[in-house]
Scaffold this motif. Structure first.
Motif, mmCIF file in Angstrom:
data_model
loop_
_atom_site.group_PDB
_atom_site.id
_atom_site.type_symbol
_atom_site.label_atom_id
_atom_site.label_comp_id
_atom_site.label_asym_id
_atom_site.label_seq_id
_atom_site.Cartn_x
_atom_site.Cartn_y
_atom_site.Cartn_z
ATOM 1 N N LEU A 139 0.821 -1.204 0.000
ATOM 2 C CA LEU A 139 0.000 0.000 0.000
ATOM 3 C C LEU A 139 0.862 1.264 0.000
ATOM 4 N N GLY A 140 1.942 1.232 0.743
ATOM 5 C CA GLY A 140 2.854 2.377 0.751
ATOM 6 C C GLY A 140 3.465 2.616 -0.614
ATOM 7 N N TYR A 141 3.851 1.552 -1.310
ATOM 8 C CA TYR A 141 4.419 1.687 -2.649
ATOM 9 C C TYR A 141 3.362 2.205 -3.623
ATOM 10 N N ALA A 142 2.132 1.725 -3.493
ATOM 11 C CA ALA A 142 1.054 2.185 -4.372
ATOM 12 C C ALA A 142 0.791 3.677 -4.167
ATOM 13 N N VAL A 143 0.782 4.125 -2.925
ATOM 14 C CA VAL A 143 0.570 5.542 -2.644
ATOM 15 C C VAL A 143 1.730 6.376 -3.184
ATOM 16 N N SER A 144 2.955 5.889 -3.016
ATOM 17 C CA SER A 144 4.099 6.651 -3.513
ATOM 18 C C SER A 144 4.100 6.715 -5.042
ATOM 19 N N CYS A 145 3.627 5.665 -5.716
ATOM 20 C CA CYS A 145 3.532 5.700 -7.175
ATOM 21 C C CYS A 145 2.429 6.651 -7.634
ATOM 22 N N ALA A 146 1.386 6.793 -6.826
ATOM 23 C CA ALA A 146 0.311 7.728 -7.173
ATOM 24 C C ALA A 146 0.767 9.168 -6.978
ATOM 25 N N VAL A 147 1.537 9.423 -5.924
ATOM 26 C CA VAL A 147 1.976 10.788 -5.625
ATOM 27 C C VAL A 147 3.161 11.192 -6.499
ATOM 28 N N TRP A 148 4.123 10.309 -6.652
ATOM 29 C CA TRP A 148 5.327 10.570 -7.454
ATOM 30 C C TRP A 148 5.422 9.534 -8.574
ATOM 31 N N PRO A 149 4.711 9.722 -9.701
ATOM 32 C CA PRO A 149 4.698 8.704 -10.755
ATOM 33 C C PRO A 149 6.010 8.590 -11.526
ATOM 34 N N PHE A 150 6.843 9.622 -11.492
ATOM 35 C CA PHE A 150 8.092 9.595 -12.241
ATOM 36 C C PHE A 150 9.283 9.480 -11.312
ATOM 37 N N ALA A 151 10.298 8.796 -11.787
ATOM 38 C CA ALA A 151 11.556 8.667 -11.055
ATOM 39 C C ALA A 151 12.683 9.093 -11.984
ATOM 40 N N ARG A 152 13.838 9.289 -11.423
ATOM 41 C CA ARG A 152 15.009 9.667 -12.206
ATOM 42 C C ARG A 152 15.408 8.502 -13.112
ATOM 43 N N CYS A 153 15.784 8.803 -14.328
ATOM 44 C CA CYS A 153 16.205 7.775 -15.280
ATOM 45 C C CYS A 153 17.480 7.108 -14.778
#
Length: 80
Positions: free
Chosen positions: A16-30
């Motif tokens: 659930l924590g990972y899902a929330v973090s993907c919803a809030v910050w969908p992009f990461a550094r290449c």
């Protein structure tokens, strides 16, 4: 029995924590260009090329967000 329930609870909270973090910050550094949008081939420090993995943006879509987008599109289209 108690250890199993604790492990399940911790795993669920982590997911659930990972899902929330993907919803809030969908992009990461290449990971190829390290967010610089250009990279140098191995052994050559003079040539700089646009990164093909992030299409020279320096950002990439995270795995969890990519999965969420596919599920959302499949649901919208009515497929499984």
């Amino acid at each position: 029995m108690q250890a199993t329930l604790t492990a399940i609870a911790i795993g669920t909270l982590a997911a659930l924590g990972y899902a929330v973090s993907c919803a809030v910050w969908p992009f990461a550094r290449c990971w190829v260009c390290d967010g610089k949008a250009h990279h140098t081939p191995k052994g050559n420090t003079r040539i700089s090329r646009p990164c093909r993995w992030c299409k020279a943006t320096g950002r990439r879509l995270r795995l969890g967000r990519r999965v969420w987008n596919r599920i959302r599109v499949a649901h919208h289209n009515g497929t499984r």
